[in-house]
Design a protein around this motif. Structure first.
Motif, short mmCIF file in Angstrom:
data_model
loop_
_atom_site.label_atom_id
_atom_site.label_comp_id
_atom_site.label_asym_id
_atom_site.label_seq_id
_atom_site.Cartn_x
_atom_site.Cartn_y
_atom_site.Cartn_z
N GLY A 100 0.83 -1.21 0.00
CA GLY A 100 0.00 0.00 0.00
C GLY A 100 0.86 1.24 0.00
N ARG A 101 0.28 2.32 -0.57
CA ARG A 101 1.01 3.59 -0.55
C ARG A 101 1.16 4.06 0.89
NH1 ARG A 101 -2.04 5.31 -5.80
NH2 ARG A 101 -0.45 4.64 -7.27
N LEU A 102 2.24 4.77 1.16
CA LEU A 102 2.55 5.14 2.54
C LEU A 102 1.39 5.84 3.24
CD1 LEU A 102 6.29 6.18 2.31
CD2 LEU A 102 5.31 4.55 3.94
N TRP A 103 0.74 6.75 2.52
CA TRP A 103 -0.31 7.53 3.19
C TRP A 103 -1.62 6.74 3.30
CZ3 TRP A 103 1.76 8.65 -1.59
CH2 TRP A 103 0.91 8.53 -2.69
N GLU A 104 -1.65 5.55 2.71
CA GLU A 104 -2.86 4.72 2.82
C GLU A 104 -2.68 3.56 3.80
OE1 GLU A 104 -4.69 5.62 -1.62
OE2 GLU A 104 -3.54 3.79 -1.33
N LEU A 105 -1.46 3.38 4.30
CA LEU A 105 -1.18 2.25 5.20
C LEU A 105 -1.74 2.52 6.59
CD1 LEU A 105 2.53 1.11 4.71
CD2 LEU A 105 0.46 -0.22 4.27
N ASP A 106 -2.41 1.52 7.10
CA ASP A 106 -2.88 1.59 8.47
C ASP A 106 -1.65 1.61 9.41
OD1 ASP A 106 -5.33 0.71 10.32
OD2 ASP A 106 -3.50 -0.31 10.95
N PRO A 107 -1.62 2.54 10.38
CA PRO A 107 -0.44 2.62 11.26
C PRO A 107 -0.13 1.30 11.96
CG PRO A 107 -1.94 4.45 11.70
CD PRO A 107 -2.62 3.56 10.70
N ASP A 108 -1.17 0.54 12.35
CA ASP A 108 -0.90 -0.73 13.04
C ASP A 108 -0.20 -1.72 12.10
OD1 ASP A 108 -2.02 0.20 15.31
OD2 ASP A 108 -3.97 -0.76 14.99
N ARG A 109 -0.59 -1.71 10.83
CA ARG A 109 0.06 -2.61 9.88
C ARG A 109 1.51 -2.22 9.68
NH1 ARG A 109 -4.52 -3.58 5.15
NH2 ARG A 109 -5.94 -4.71 6.51
N PHE A 110 1.74 -0.91 9.57
CA PHE A 110 3.10 -0.41 9.40
C PHE A 110 3.96 -0.84 10.59
CE2 PHE A 110 6.37 2.89 9.86
CZ PHE A 110 6.93 2.89 8.60
N GLU A 111 3.44 -0.59 11.80
CA GLU A 111 4.21 -0.92 13.01
C GLU A 111 4.46 -2.42 13.10
OE1 GLU A 111 5.58 1.28 14.80
OE2 GLU A 111 4.45 3.09 14.34
N ARG A 112 3.44 -3.20 12.76
CA ARG A 112 3.60 -4.66 12.85
C ARG A 112 4.69 -5.15 11.89
NH1 ARG A 112 3.26 -8.92 16.23
NH2 ARG A 112 3.17 -10.83 15.06
N LEU A 113 4.67 -4.59 10.70
CA LEU A 113 5.67 -5.00 9.72
C LEU A 113 7.09 -4.71 10.23
CD1 LEU A 113 5.62 -4.94 5.95
CD2 LEU A 113 7.56 -3.94 7.11
N LEU A 114 7.27 -3.50 10.76
CA LEU A 114 8.60 -3.16 11.28
C LEU A 114 8.94 -4.05 12.48
CD1 LEU A 114 8.79 0.74 11.11
CD2 LEU A 114 9.61 -0.93 9.47
N ALA A 115 7.94 -4.36 13.29
CA ALA A 115 8.19 -5.19 14.47
C ALA A 115 8.69 -6.57 14.06
CB ALA A 115 6.93 -5.31 15.31
N VAL A 116 8.07 -7.15 13.02
CA VAL A 116 8.49 -8.50 12.60
C VAL A 116 9.82 -8.43 11.84
CG1 VAL A 116 7.90 -10.55 11.24
CG2 VAL A 116 6.09 -9.28 12.44
N ASN A 117 9.87 -7.57 10.83
CA ASN A 117 11.00 -7.61 9.89
C ASN A 117 12.27 -6.94 10.42
OD1 ASN A 117 8.95 -8.65 8.34
ND2 ASN A 117 9.24 -7.29 6.60
N VAL A 118 12.11 -6.00 11.34
CA VAL A 118 13.30 -5.31 11.88
C VAL A 118 13.54 -5.73 13.33
CG1 VAL A 118 14.45 -3.10 12.26
CG2 VAL A 118 12.83 -3.34 10.36
N SER A 119 12.55 -5.48 14.20
CA SER A 119 12.77 -5.81 15.61
C SER A 119 12.95 -7.32 15.78
CB SER A 119 11.59 -5.34 16.48
OG SER A 119 11.43 -3.95 16.32
N GLY A 120 12.28 -8.11 14.93
CA GLY A 120 12.45 -9.57 15.02
C GLY A 120 13.91 -9.96 14.83
#
Ligand SMILES: NC(=O)c1ccc[n+]([C@@H]2O[C@H](COP(=O)([O-])OP(=O)(O)OC[C@H]3O[C@@H](n4cnc5c(N)ncnc54)[C@H](O)[C@@H]3O)[C@@H](O)[C@H]2O)c1
Length: 270
Positions: A100-120
């Motif tokens: 999704g385009r950045l301004w259309e992404l749900d904040p929770d989805r954005f945070e979850r993605l970073l949590a899995v792919n980076v913080s993981g």
């Protein structure tokens, strides 16, 4: 560059996150084929049992683990040590996609993605490296990034940003471990397209997100290598001592060159 005789891995322990499907499951299979004891970690308990059943005959431990939860990853490291002792190969591989385009992404989805792919990836490093340093033996840490770590693409900015970050963590880790003379080798795994369900499972936001998810799902099906081929590429890269490991070296080199040209030529994104 330190080469590795893969036969030396027999009898040692591999931990693979995101091992219930796709690339992680294939890496776990390959590790078991090499005679390694394998710890399969994933959120998906059923998937873990399926993969473990396929590996019957190998010494396998399954651990349901959410890589976004530091306590869970600590438990994974403790359970691994209790059952198998020192870890020879850690593959921080769990990852998700949200389009999704950045301004259309749900904040929770954005945070979850970073949590899995980076913080993981961070939690894997934080929970396992101190144990590896204390054990004192040779070890290898592989972080699964993506060729997306050296490119930029519309409608998957969150994913691309997470993979740039995962690659940066991996490069920093390699330097930090070298600074303390640790016998721990680090590799960045940057697969190109691999035929897995990652886009089928991706949550999409907006029309651009829907379109990209559908296009990428078809692209992986039509053009992706098999997860088994990706796992082979990973172990071949480990055998030849590479830091940068790709599934399609030629294509990756084109992308790297394009990135380098853009940066050194001060060219804008297109
Ligand atoms: N498939 C590709 O074309 C491709 C290309 C480049 C990089 N990658 C990367 O490869 C890795 C594996 O992806 P894949 O294509 O095999 O996808 P996949 O969806 O088949 O596998 C990902 C696994 O990670 C697990 N997972 C998700 N969130 C988790 C969490 N919080 N904790 C623990 N496990 C979790 C999922 O349950 C799943 O089993 C990912 O990091 C992905 O970004 C994939």
């Amino acid at each position: 560059m330190t080469t590795l005789d893969l036969r030396d891995l027999a009898g040692t322990t591999a931990v693979v996150t995101g091992a219930a499907s796709g690339i992680g499951a294939a890496v776990a299979r390959r590790a078991a084929d090499l005679g390694m004891r394998v710890v399969l970690a994933d959120l998906d308990a059923e998937g873990l049992e399926r993969v473990a059943a396929e590996l019957a005959g190998a010494d396998v431990l399954t651990v349901r683990c959410d890589v976004t939860d530091p306590a869970d990853v600590d438990r994974l490291a403790a359970a691994t040590a209790d059952r198998f002792g020192p870890v020879r190969l850690l593959v921080n591989n769990a990852g998700i996609e949200r389009t999704g385009r950045l301004w259309e992404l749900d904040p929770d989805r954005f945070e979850r993605l970073l949590a899995v792919n980076v913080s993981g990836v961070f939690h894997g490093i934080r929970s396992f490296v101190p144990r590896m340093l204390a054990d004192g033996g040779e070890a290898i840490i592989v972080n699964t990034a993506s060729v997306g770590a050296v490119t930029t693409m519309p409608a998957q900015a969150a994913y691309v940003a997470s993979k740039h970050a995962a690659l940066a963590l991996t490069e920093c880790l390699a330097v930090e471990l070298a600074e303390v003379d640790a016998p721990i080798r680090v590799a960045a795994f940057l697969p190109g397209p691999v035929h897995t369900d990652i886009y089928a499972k991706a949550e999409a936001s907006g029309d651009a997100g829907d379109a990209l998810r559908a296009r990428m799902r078809d692209y992986l099906r039509d053009r992706g290598v098999t997860p088994a081929a990706a796992a082979d590429a990973l172990f071949d890269g480990l055998a030849s001592g590479e830091f940068w490991i790709f599934t399609d070296r030629e294509r990756a080199d084109e992308l790297l060159k394009a990135r380098a040209d853009k940066l050194t030529g001060h060219l804008p994104p297109v």
